[in-house]
Design a protein around this motif. Structure first.
Motif, PDB file in Angstrom:
ATOM      1  N   TYR A 105       0.979  -1.212  -0.083  1.00  0.00           N
ATOM      2  CA  TYR A 105      -0.058  -0.082  -0.138  1.00  0.00           C
ATOM      3  C   TYR A 105       1.032   1.218   0.071  1.00  0.00           C
ATOM      4  CZ  TYR A 105      -3.296   3.634   1.637  1.00  0.00           C
ATOM      5  OH  TYR A 105      -4.151   4.636   1.685  1.00  0.00           O
ATOM      6  N   CYS A 106       0.515   2.182  -0.641  1.00  0.00           N
ATOM      7  CA  CYS A 106       1.192   3.658  -0.611  1.00  0.00           C
ATOM      8  C   CYS A 106       0.253   4.657  -0.769  1.00  0.00           C
ATOM      9  CB  CYS A 106       2.306   3.559  -1.834  1.00  0.00           C
ATOM     10  SG  CYS A 106       3.320   4.921  -1.753  1.00  0.00           S
ATOM     11  N   ASP A 107       0.428   5.453   0.298  1.00  0.00           N
ATOM     12  CA  ASP A 107      -0.559   6.791   0.097  1.00  0.00           C
ATOM     13  C   ASP A 107       0.322   7.936   0.027  1.00  0.00           C
ATOM     14  OD1 ASP A 107       0.880   7.355   2.685  1.00  0.00           O
ATOM     15  OD2 ASP A 107      -0.909   7.274   4.044  1.00  0.00           O
ATOM     16  N   SER A 108      -0.085   9.241   0.137  1.00  0.00           N
ATOM     17  CA  SER A 108       0.707  10.313  -0.248  1.00  0.00           C
ATOM     18  C   SER A 108       1.959  10.596   0.766  1.00  0.00           C
ATOM     19  CB  SER A 108      -0.204  11.676  -0.246  1.00  0.00           C
ATOM     20  OG  SER A 108      -0.633  11.900   1.126  1.00  0.00           O
ATOM     21  N   ALA A 109       1.626  10.063   1.765  1.00  0.00           N
ATOM     22  CA  ALA A 109       3.165  10.214   2.588  1.00  0.00           C
ATOM     23  C   ALA A 109       4.149   9.159   2.206  1.00  0.00           C
ATOM     24  CB  ALA A 109       2.725   9.939   4.157  1.00  0.00           C
ATOM     25  N   GLY A 110       3.924   8.068   1.650  1.00  0.00           N
ATOM     26  CA  GLY A 110       4.663   7.259   1.139  1.00  0.00           C
ATOM     27  C   GLY A 110       5.202   7.661  -0.222  1.00  0.00           C
ATOM     28  N   LEU A 111       4.390   8.426  -0.894  1.00  0.00           N
ATOM     29  CA  LEU A 111       4.871   9.024  -2.269  1.00  0.00           C
ATOM     30  C   LEU A 111       5.776   9.972  -1.929  1.00  0.00           C
ATOM     31  CD1 LEU A 111       5.002   9.242  -5.546  1.00  0.00           C
ATOM     32  CD2 LEU A 111       2.724  10.705  -5.080  1.00  0.00           C
ATOM     33  N   ASN A 112       5.599  10.854  -0.783  1.00  0.00           N
ATOM     34  CA  ASN A 112       6.322  11.990  -0.471  1.00  0.00           C
ATOM     35  C   ASN A 112       7.705  11.123   0.004  1.00  0.00           C
ATOM     36  OD1 ASN A 112       7.100  14.674   0.230  1.00  0.00           O
ATOM     37  ND2 ASN A 112       6.612  14.350   2.411  1.00  0.00           N
ATOM     38  N   VAL A 113       7.923  10.119   0.548  1.00  0.00           N
ATOM     39  CA  VAL A 113       9.174   9.671   1.113  1.00  0.00           C
ATOM     40  C   VAL A 113       9.870   9.339  -0.164  1.00  0.00           C
ATOM     41  CG1 VAL A 113       9.875   7.458   2.181  1.00  0.00           C
ATOM     42  CG2 VAL A 113       8.247   8.683   3.237  1.00  0.00           C
ATOM     43  N   LEU A 114       9.182   8.537  -1.199  1.00  0.00           N
ATOM     44  CA  LEU A 114      10.021   8.538  -2.368  1.00  0.00           C
ATOM     45  C   LEU A 114      10.522   9.435  -3.172  1.00  0.00           C
ATOM     46  CD1 LEU A 114       7.718   5.511  -4.025  1.00  0.00           C
ATOM     47  CD2 LEU A 114       9.972   5.386  -2.807  1.00  0.00           C
ATOM     48  N   LEU A 115       9.732  10.500  -3.224  1.00  0.00           N
ATOM     49  CA  LEU A 115      10.064  11.877  -3.847  1.00  0.00           C
ATOM     50  C   LEU A 115      11.126  12.298  -3.148  1.00  0.00           C
ATOM     51  CD1 LEU A 115       6.868  13.169  -5.172  1.00  0.00           C
ATOM     52  CD2 LEU A 115       8.734  12.337  -6.448  1.00  0.00           C
ATOM     53  N   GLY A 116      11.241  12.550  -1.674  1.00  0.00           N
ATOM     54  CA  GLY A 116      12.109  12.982  -0.652  1.00  0.00           C
ATOM     55  C   GLY A 116      13.603  12.097  -1.183  1.00  0.00           C
ATOM     56  N   ALA A 117      13.605  10.976  -1.091  1.00  0.00           N
ATOM     57  CA  ALA A 117      14.760  10.047  -1.355  1.00  0.00           C
ATOM     58  C   ALA A 117      15.229  10.462  -2.745  1.00  0.00           C
ATOM     59  CB  ALA A 117      14.278   8.402  -1.517  1.00  0.00           C
ATOM     60  N   TRP A 118      14.399  10.639  -3.781  1.00  0.00           N
ATOM     61  CA  TRP A 118      14.882  11.017  -5.003  1.00  0.00           C
ATOM     62  C   TRP A 118      15.749  12.340  -4.758  1.00  0.00           C
ATOM     63  CZ3 TRP A 118      13.621  15.449  -7.746  1.00  0.00           C
ATOM     64  CH2 TRP A 118      14.181  15.496  -9.202  1.00  0.00           C
ATOM     65  N   ARG A 119      15.096  13.357  -4.288  1.00  0.00           N
ATOM     66  CA  ARG A 119      15.612  14.646  -4.057  1.00  0.00           C
ATOM     67  C   ARG A 119      17.003  14.610  -3.477  1.00  0.00           C
ATOM     68  NH1 ARG A 119      10.103  16.340  -3.172  1.00  0.00           N
ATOM     69  NH2 ARG A 119      10.533  16.008  -1.000  1.00  0.00           N
ATOM     70  N   GLN A 120      17.046  13.628  -2.350  1.00  0.00           N
ATOM     71  CA  GLN A 120      18.638  13.602  -1.602  1.00  0.00           C
ATOM     72  C   GLN A 120      19.293  13.092  -2.535  1.00  0.00           C
ATOM     73  OE1 GLN A 120      18.388  10.982   1.751  1.00  0.00           O
ATOM     74  NE2 GLN A 120      20.329  10.980   1.966  1.00  0.00           N
ATOM     75  N   ALA A 121      18.993  11.704  -3.106  1.00  0.00           N
ATOM     76  CA  ALA A 121      19.827  11.264  -3.937  1.00  0.00           C
ATOM     77  C   ALA A 121      20.491  12.146  -5.116  1.00  0.00           C
ATOM     78  CB  ALA A 121      19.264  10.067  -4.891  1.00  0.00           C
ATOM     79  N   ASP A 122      19.487  13.091  -5.797  1.00  0.00           N
ATOM     80  CA  ASP A 122      19.866  13.702  -6.874  1.00  0.00           C
ATOM     81  C   ASP A 122      20.754  14.732  -6.283  1.00  0.00           C
ATOM     82  OD1 ASP A 122      19.515  14.537  -9.735  1.00  0.00           O
ATOM     83  OD2 ASP A 122      18.593  16.515  -8.824  1.00  0.00           O
TER      84      ASP A 122
END
Length: 115
Positions: A55-72
């Motif tokens: 399951y993934c809600d908006s908070a989970g999506l935010n975690v994925l986007l935050g991880a992408w921003r940090q990696a980038d």
């Protein structure tokens, strides 16, 4: 149901992390620091295997986007692999698939990086 977890395996400059559980508001405080720590280790190619996400809600999506921003920001490349259909739909609906690299399999993601 098992709790949220991130299990990583490194090989050279590649790191594959199998993410399991519900990526939801209640678990975001568990996932966020685990992913942050993995990404901070050094500059590498990181594949998040999301086949274990139920399951993934908006908070989970935010975690994925935050991880992408940090990696980038750190010069690393973050890719998602084995994304469940329900989450793939959410990524498309929100436009997140335009920033996040999404691959059908871990092998496909690694092939783009060079093995």
């Amino acid at each position: 149901m098992a709790g949220p977890s991130v299990q990583a395996t490194a090989s050279g400059r590649r790191l594959v992390a199998r993410v399991s559980g519900e990526m939801a508001y209640v678990n975001a405080p568990v996932f966020r620091p685990q992913l942050k720590e993995l990404i901070a280790q050094n500059d590498r190619f990181i594949v998040l295997d999301l086949s274990g996400i139920s399951y993934c809600d908006s908070a989970g999506l935010n975690v994925l986007l935050g991880a992408w921003r940090q990696a980038d920001a750190g010069g690393a490349v973050l890719a998602l692999a084995c994304v469940p259909d329900f989450l793939r739909g959410t990524l498309q609906l929100t436009g997140a698939d335009q920033v996040l690299r999404v691959y059908d399999t871990v092998t496909n993601a690694e092939a783009v990086f060079g093995g």
